[in-house]
Structure formats: structure tokens, C-alpha cells
Design an enzyme around this catalytic site. Structure first.
Site, PDB file in Angstrom:
ATOM      1  N   GLU A 287     -54.993  -3.684 -78.949  1.00 23.93           N
ATOM      2  CA  GLU A 287     -55.162  -2.400 -78.252  1.00 23.93           C
ATOM      3  C   GLU A 287     -56.561  -2.259 -77.667  1.00 23.93           C
ATOM      4  OE1 GLU A 287     -52.024   0.934 -79.908  1.00 23.93           O
ATOM      5  OE2 GLU A 287     -54.132   1.215 -80.348  1.00 23.93           O
ATOM      6  N   HIS A 308     -43.953 -24.476 -91.205  1.00 21.61           N
ATOM      7  CA  HIS A 308     -42.575 -24.969 -91.094  1.00 21.61           C
ATOM      8  C   HIS A 308     -41.792 -24.204 -90.027  1.00 21.61           C
ATOM      9  CE1 HIS A 308     -42.961 -27.503 -94.745  1.00 21.61           C
ATOM     10  NE2 HIS A 308     -43.964 -26.667 -94.928  1.00 21.61           N
ATOM     11  N   LYS A 422     -44.104   5.952 -73.806  1.00 21.78           N
ATOM     12  CA  LYS A 422     -43.871   7.306 -74.317  1.00 21.78           C
ATOM     13  C   LYS A 422     -43.312   8.192 -73.199  1.00 21.78           C
ATOM     14  CE  LYS A 422     -47.668   7.320 -77.638  1.00 21.78           C
ATOM     15  NZ  LYS A 422     -48.976   7.886 -77.929  1.00 21.78           N
TER      16      LYS A 422
HETATM   17  O1  PA5 Z   1     -55.479   2.964 -82.328  1.00 24.45           O
HETATM   18  C1  PA5 Z   1     -54.873   3.931 -81.890  1.00 24.45           C
HETATM   19  O2  PA5 Z   1     -55.454   4.870 -81.356  1.00 24.45           O
HETATM   20  C2  PA5 Z   1     -53.371   4.037 -82.025  1.00 24.45           C
HETATM   21  O3  PA5 Z   1     -52.823   2.882 -82.548  1.00 24.45           O
HETATM   22  C3  PA5 Z   1     -53.008   5.203 -82.908  1.00 24.45           C
HETATM   23  O4  PA5 Z   1     -53.557   5.019 -84.187  1.00 24.45           O
HETATM   24  C4  PA5 Z   1     -51.497   5.376 -83.026  1.00 24.45           C
HETATM   25  O5  PA5 Z   1     -50.926   5.482 -81.763  1.00 24.45           O
HETATM   26  C5  PA5 Z   1     -51.154   6.620 -83.835  1.00 24.45           C
HETATM   27  O6  PA5 Z   1     -51.692   7.770 -83.243  1.00 24.45           O
HETATM   28  P1  PA5 Z   1     -51.813   9.128 -84.024  1.00 24.45           P
HETATM   29  O7  PA5 Z   1     -52.669   8.945 -85.213  1.00 24.45           O
HETATM   30  O8  PA5 Z   1     -52.401  10.085 -83.037  1.00 24.45           O
HETATM   31  O9  PA5 Z   1     -50.419   9.530 -84.430  1.00 24.45           O
END
Ligand code: PA5
Length: 446
Positions: A287, A308, A422
Site C-alpha cells: 500500500e 515444494h 469501494k
Molecule cells: O493502511 C491503511 O490505511 C489501510 O490498510 C487501512 O488500515 C484499512 O483500509 C482499514 O481502514 P480503517 O481502519 O479506516 O477501517
């Protein structure tokens, strides 16, 4: 006291020591950008000084809350997704007995929900919880993420039905933004105990906040030692020389490899307890770095299991990969391979050796084979799977991620690409406010 350490000698070949040394000014500049908060995404740098700035009062509050949940619950379900789940899962798995779920003396168990929308998963979890005294830690920074919101709605309703609203409110802890979001509003109205995720700490950098610390404490682990390890690494990763700063060296080496055509990094472990550490690392780097058409693709394998399956590809497939091995020096337990008088399995040549000695030879043999096959290899050595070393490891990867993202030329602290699915999902589900998107997406459905 040892520290985690990094060895890049076997990553050299296609990139040389001189190439990596030559990158030091650039790596230093990126380190400074992280430390001074002068780069893109600098409003999300709260994690940099988090270990040293976490107060005893907060840690005591987390420990007391964990103790309260432990005293009342056989099971605590931590609800969250992405950065609101993977850090806690990684640390708990690394420290737990592999068969804890089957022990009779298991204490309070942490289970996870809200990290998927699997109907069977949720149904089977609720089926189990019917027979358990359970509590909930619901974690969402935004307070609006669909996956955890669905899980929380189901489990909250179940807990209230089983125990009544008053007991349920006592057994629910919410971790979210200080002011914003549906979860904050709900927690205030229902009177839940809450912890705050600071505005300047992004989800995937939040494991050392209550997001990770509370579930880890409920699972019975020492969060003070975890933070202590992180503090040690916070100090070590301020240094401006590779020899003193493992995060700088790791960030520079992986970028040198990327620029030489090695586009995929495989995080390798030889200890099944580290499976979820690989998952946490993939989210952190995926990310943070995969954007603007750039980024090292983060993959992971669990060896020797995956030798494996993926071993063939890694040895012989497209030469665009490098490996980073997480190697644990000393296992928790000792198991020696026995001698067998008949030796029908032919294993007497390793009788008397610890299982880990064989594992280490699998690691070494694999490294030699993969390096010979054109796969550069970095090795991160972890003295043992303890809270303190895991704290070091977490902070090491976070700091290196910030430096590395800036070396790649991206903003490591946003995740604009996550929004696309989303928007489509909401349009398809006909969420109010998405009418235009719903009309547009209909024409795309076969
Ligand atoms: O690193 C990030 O920002 C994302 O992976 C969030 O942690 C994830 O989308 C969850 O978001 P939230 O804590 O707002 O529900």
C-alpha cells in the site's frame, strides 16, 4: 542484548557494494525527509516518534483494559481490516503456541473478524461464539469501513442478545478517530471504552498504537517489551551510515535491486509462526509503494513448505525477483531427532541433531541455490521470537518503508488506489449518494 541485523552480502552481484555505497547520499536525504517531515504525506508521520512518545499512562490504560477483557471473556474478537488488523495478528501468531486453540489451559483467545466478507466465516464464528463468553475490540480509523462494520453489527447484536446491553457495553472496546466517523458516534452513544488512533498515524503504521497493542495485550503478551524494542530501533534508525542504520541499508539495497530490474521482493520465513508477519509486511510495502505506475511487488513464502510449491518458480522462473529472508536464530523449544535402530527411513545421519539445525541447513542450501540461480538474497536475523525483537523488527520495516518510498519517488503514506473498488461496490449495492455511479456501472455488467 543482541539486536536484529541485516546481511546484504548475498544480494550483491548484479548490484555491487559500490552501487549501494553510491546511493547513501540519496538514502540519507530520504531518511532526513522522514525525520524532518518535509516530504509528501508528512501529515502521516506520527508513527516516527511513536515508540519514544507513547506515555506510561496510555500503556497502563491499555493493560488495564486488556486485563478487564481477559477477566470476563473466554474469547475476544478483534474486528478490523488491513492496518487495523494485520499488525496484531502478526505479533500474536509469532508469539503464540502453534496449537493454542486446542490447549485446555489456553486463557483468553483472540479471534479476528471484519477482515473479509465471507458469509461462512462470519456464520461459523457466530456459531462458535454462541457457546462462549466473548468480548469485542472494534478497530477502524475511518470508522466507516464496510467489512468491519458488517462484522461489528452482527457480533454486537449477538452480544447484546446473549448478555444484555449493559454487559455488552462493558465488553466492547472501540479504537477509532478521536472525533470523526460512524464508529466514534456509536461508541459515544453506547458508552463504550475507547482508544484513539491519532490523525497523523496511517492504518498500516498503527501496530504500535492501541490498534495493535490492545489485542496483543489481551492475548497475554508484554506490550512494554514490544515498545521497548521499537524504541531501540527508533534510536538506531536515526543514524546516517549504513553500518549503524539497518533501515537505511535495507531501503537502499532493495531500491538498487529494483533499478537493476528486480521488480519483485519475496519475504521468506523458515518459521510458520512468521506467516502473518509476511502478510503484515506485504500490506505495509504494497500500500505504501505501489502507486504512480511504480513499486516493488511484495510477495511472501513460508519455507520449507513453499520450497515444494513456489521453489521451482523461484529457482528457475523469470529473473525479476529477489528474496529477503527472516531467519530466527534460536527457537523457543528444543526437539532432537532420535536414533532408530533399524534406520529404515535412512535418517540416522541426522540423529542427535536439533530439528532447527536441519531447518538452518535447508535455509543455507536454498540461499546458495537461489543465489546461483540469479536471485539476490538479503537476510534479516532475529535472535528469538520475543516481544522485544518483534518490536525492533516492526519499527525497522516501518522506517525502511518510509525511506524506501521516498527513494522510489512516491508518497508512501496515502493509498488512493484502494478507493476504486469501494466506489464500484457501493454503486453496485446502490448505496445512497451513489446513484450516478450506480447508473454508470450498470452498463458495465455482463
Ligand atoms: O493502511 C491503511 O490505511 C489501510 O490498510 C487501512 O488500515 C484499512 O483500509 C482499514 O481502514 P480503517 O481502519 O479506516 O477501517
Amino acid at each position: 542484548m543482541k539486536n536484529i541485523s541485516i546481511d546484504i552480502r548475498h544480494a550483491l552481484g548484479r548490484v555491487t557494494e559500490a552501487d549501494i555505497k553510491a546511493m547513501l547520499p540519496e538514502a540519507d536525504k530520504c531518511l532526513d525527509t522522514v525525520e524532518s517531515g518535509t516530504g509528501a504525506g508528512n501529515d502521516f508521520l506520527g508513527w516516527v516518534k511513536l515508540p519514544s512518545e507513547t506515555t506510561d499512562a496510555l500503556v497502563d490504560d491499555i493493560c488495564a483494559t486488556a486485563q478487564q477483557l481477559r477477566s470476563e471473556c473466554e474469547v475476544v474478537v478483534a474486528i478490523g481490516i488491513g492496518g487495523s488488523y494485520l499488525g496484531a495478528k502478526a505479533v500474536i501468531e509469532a508469539l503464540s503456541d502453534s496449537f493454542a486453540a486446542y490447549r485446555t489451559d489456553k486463557g483468553t483467545q483472540i479471534l479476528f473478524a471484519g477482515q473479509n466478507i465471507g458469509e461462512d466465516y462470519l456464520n461459523e464464528l457466530m456459531n462458535l461464539l454462541e457457546t462462549k463468553k466473548f468480548g469485542i475490540i472494534v478497530i477502524s480509523k475511518s470508522g466507516t469501513t464496510t467489512e468491519p462494520a458488517i462484522a461489528f453489527r452482527l457480533l454486537k447484536e449477538m452480544l447484546e442478545r446473549k448478555e444484555g446491553k449493559e454487559v455488552a457495553a462493558r465488553r466492547i472496546v472501540a479504537i477509532t478517530d478521536e472525533h470523526r466517523g460512524a464508529l466514534r458516534k456509536l461508541a459515544t452513544e453506547e458508552g463504550y471504552k475507547t482508544f484513539v488512533i491519532a490523525d497523523n498515524v496511517g492504518g498500516r503504521f498503527s501496530v504500535l498504537t492501541p490498534v495493535g497493542l490492545l489485542p496483543i495485550a489481551v492475548a497475554g503478551y508484554d506490550i512494554k517489551a514490544l515498545l521497548e524494542g521499537a524504541r531501540e530501533m527508533e534510536a538506531a534508525t536515526r543514524a546516517t551510515e549504513y553500518a549503524e542504520n539497518p533501515a537505511l541499508l535495507y531501503a537502499a539495497t532493495r531500491n538498487a535491486l529494483y533499478r537493476s530490474g528486480k521488480k519483485i521482493e519475496i519475504m521468506v520465513n523458515y518459521n510458520p509462526k512468521l506467516h502473518y508477519f509476511g502478510e503484515w509486511w506485504k500490506q505495509l510495502y504494497g500500500e505504501s509503494e505501489g502507486k504512480d505506475g511504480k513499486g516493488i511487488f511484495p510477495a511472501s513464502v513460508d519455507n520449507s513448505t513453499d520450497l515444494h510449491s513456489m521453489g521451482q518458480w523461484i529457482q528457475d522462473g523469470e529473473r525479476t525477483i529477489f528474496e529477503t529472508v527472516l531467519s530466527v536464530e534460536t527457537p523457543v523449544h528444543t526437539t532432537v531427532i532420535p536414533t532408530d535402530a533399524d534406520n529404515l527411513d535412512g535418517l540416522n545421519y541426522i540423529a542427535g541433531k536439533r530439528v532447527d539445525q536441519v531447518n538452518k541447513m535447508a535455509e543455507l542450501g536454498t540461499r546458495i541455490a537461489h543465489v546461483d540461480g540469479g536471485v539476490p538474497n538479503m537476510r534479516i536475523s532475529i535472535p528469538a521470537l520475543t516481544e522485544q525483537y518483534l518490536g525492533q523488527l516492526i519499527y525497522f520495516f516501518e522506517k525502511a518503508c518510509g525511506i524506501s518510498g521516498y527513494m522510489l519517488g512516491v508518497n508512501p503514506f496515502n493509498q488512493p488506489g484502494v478507493e476504486d473498488y469501494k466506489r464500484n461496490m457501493f454503486a453496485l449495492l446502490e448505496k445512497p449518494g451513489y446513484e450516478e455511479a450506480t447508473a454508470a456501472i450498470r452498463s458495465r455488467i455482463d
